[in-house]
Design a protein around this motif. Structure first.
Motif, mmCIF file in Angstrom:
data_model
loop_
_atom_site.group_PDB
_atom_site.id
_atom_site.type_symbol
_atom_site.label_atom_id
_atom_site.label_comp_id
_atom_site.label_asym_id
_atom_site.label_seq_id
_atom_site.Cartn_x
_atom_site.Cartn_y
_atom_site.Cartn_z
ATOM 1 N N VAL A 58 0.849 -1.203 0.000
ATOM 2 C CA VAL A 58 0.000 0.000 0.000
ATOM 3 C C VAL A 58 0.883 1.250 0.000
ATOM 4 N N LEU A 59 1.904 1.253 0.838
ATOM 5 C CA LEU A 59 2.822 2.395 0.880
ATOM 6 C C LEU A 59 3.527 2.574 -0.460
ATOM 7 N N GLU A 60 3.868 1.464 -1.093
ATOM 8 C CA GLU A 60 4.540 1.535 -2.390
ATOM 9 C C GLU A 60 3.626 2.136 -3.452
ATOM 10 N N GLU A 61 2.336 1.814 -3.403
ATOM 11 C CA GLU A 61 1.377 2.407 -4.339
ATOM 12 C C GLU A 61 1.303 3.922 -4.138
ATOM 13 N N TYR A 62 1.293 4.364 -2.889
ATOM 14 C CA TYR A 62 1.301 5.808 -2.617
ATOM 15 C C TYR A 62 2.588 6.436 -3.136
ATOM 16 N N ALA A 63 3.703 5.721 -2.976
ATOM 17 C CA ALA A 63 4.998 6.239 -3.436
ATOM 18 C C ALA A 63 5.031 6.435 -4.945
ATOM 19 N N LYS A 64 4.267 5.643 -5.675
ATOM 20 C CA LYS A 64 4.255 5.728 -7.133
ATOM 21 C C LYS A 64 3.351 6.844 -7.654
ATOM 22 N N LEU A 65 2.490 7.372 -6.803
ATOM 23 C CA LEU A 65 1.599 8.447 -7.232
ATOM 24 C C LEU A 65 2.381 9.723 -7.496
ATOM 25 N N PRO A 66 1.914 10.547 -8.417
ATOM 26 C CA PRO A 66 2.555 11.849 -8.628
ATOM 27 C C PRO A 66 2.333 12.746 -7.400
ATOM 28 N N SER A 67 3.156 13.756 -7.268
ATOM 29 C CA SER A 67 3.030 14.663 -6.127
ATOM 30 C C SER A 67 1.723 15.449 -6.206
#
Length: 170
Positions: A125-134
């Motif tokens: 889940v954290l990795e998915e958030y990390a992949k999102l644009p700013s």
């Protein structure tokens, strides 16, 4: 047995860390062992520039702070060397920076897990958030999407007006 002064200092630290955990929208736990000093300095600078609190924390003190903050489900991650990155404004930024460091450091720096809005979150889940644009990139994309139909309508109206003006003169 530690002195009363040391116990008091630890209790104050746990209370302060607990307050930071409560106000954080996202927290990421990492295993930092073996990271080079230059890499650590660069990482800390980038985190500071993005308003992410980052600290190496003793597992026992972090466990107590998590309990006081009401965040459950992270006890199994509190083994070995532990550092925590906390963001109180942006859910995306702490995971983004720490996963980037993890990828560039290999086995020396690993994300253990974390929490989002007070609830434990798996690494995936954290990795998915990390992949999102700013946040800024997402806002600019939204504005572009909103602007595009209006821009097309303005061009169509302009073309109709030009056609009308050209038709009267002929």
């Amino acid at each position: 047995m530690p002195s009363a002064k040391i116990l008091q200092a630890k209790e104050a630290y746990v209370a302060e860390l607990s307050d930071k955990l409560k106000s954080a929208v996202c927290g990421v736990l990492v295993d930092y062992k073996g990271i080079a000093v230059a890499d650590d300095t660069k990482l800390r600078r980038e985190l500071r520039e993005n308003n992410v609190y980052y600290a190496v924390v003793k597992n026992t003190l972090l466990k107590k702070a998590l309990e006081h903050a009401g965040i459950e489900g992270l006890d199994t991650l509190l083994e070995g060397s532990t550092a925590i990155g906390l963001s109180d404004q942006d859910i995306i930024i702490a995971p983004k920076i720490l996963f980037k460091q993890s990828e560039s450091s290999g086995e020396l720096f690993n994300v253990k897990g974390g929490f989002i809005e007070g609830k434990a979150a798996q690494i995936s889940v954290l990795e998915e958030y990390a992949k999102l644009p700013s946040k800024e990139v997402l806002i600019s994309k939204l504005l572009f999407m909103l602007q595009s139909p209006m821009q097309r309508a303005a061009i169509a109206i302009s073309e109709i007006a030009k056609k009308k003006d050209g038709g009267d003169a002929a």
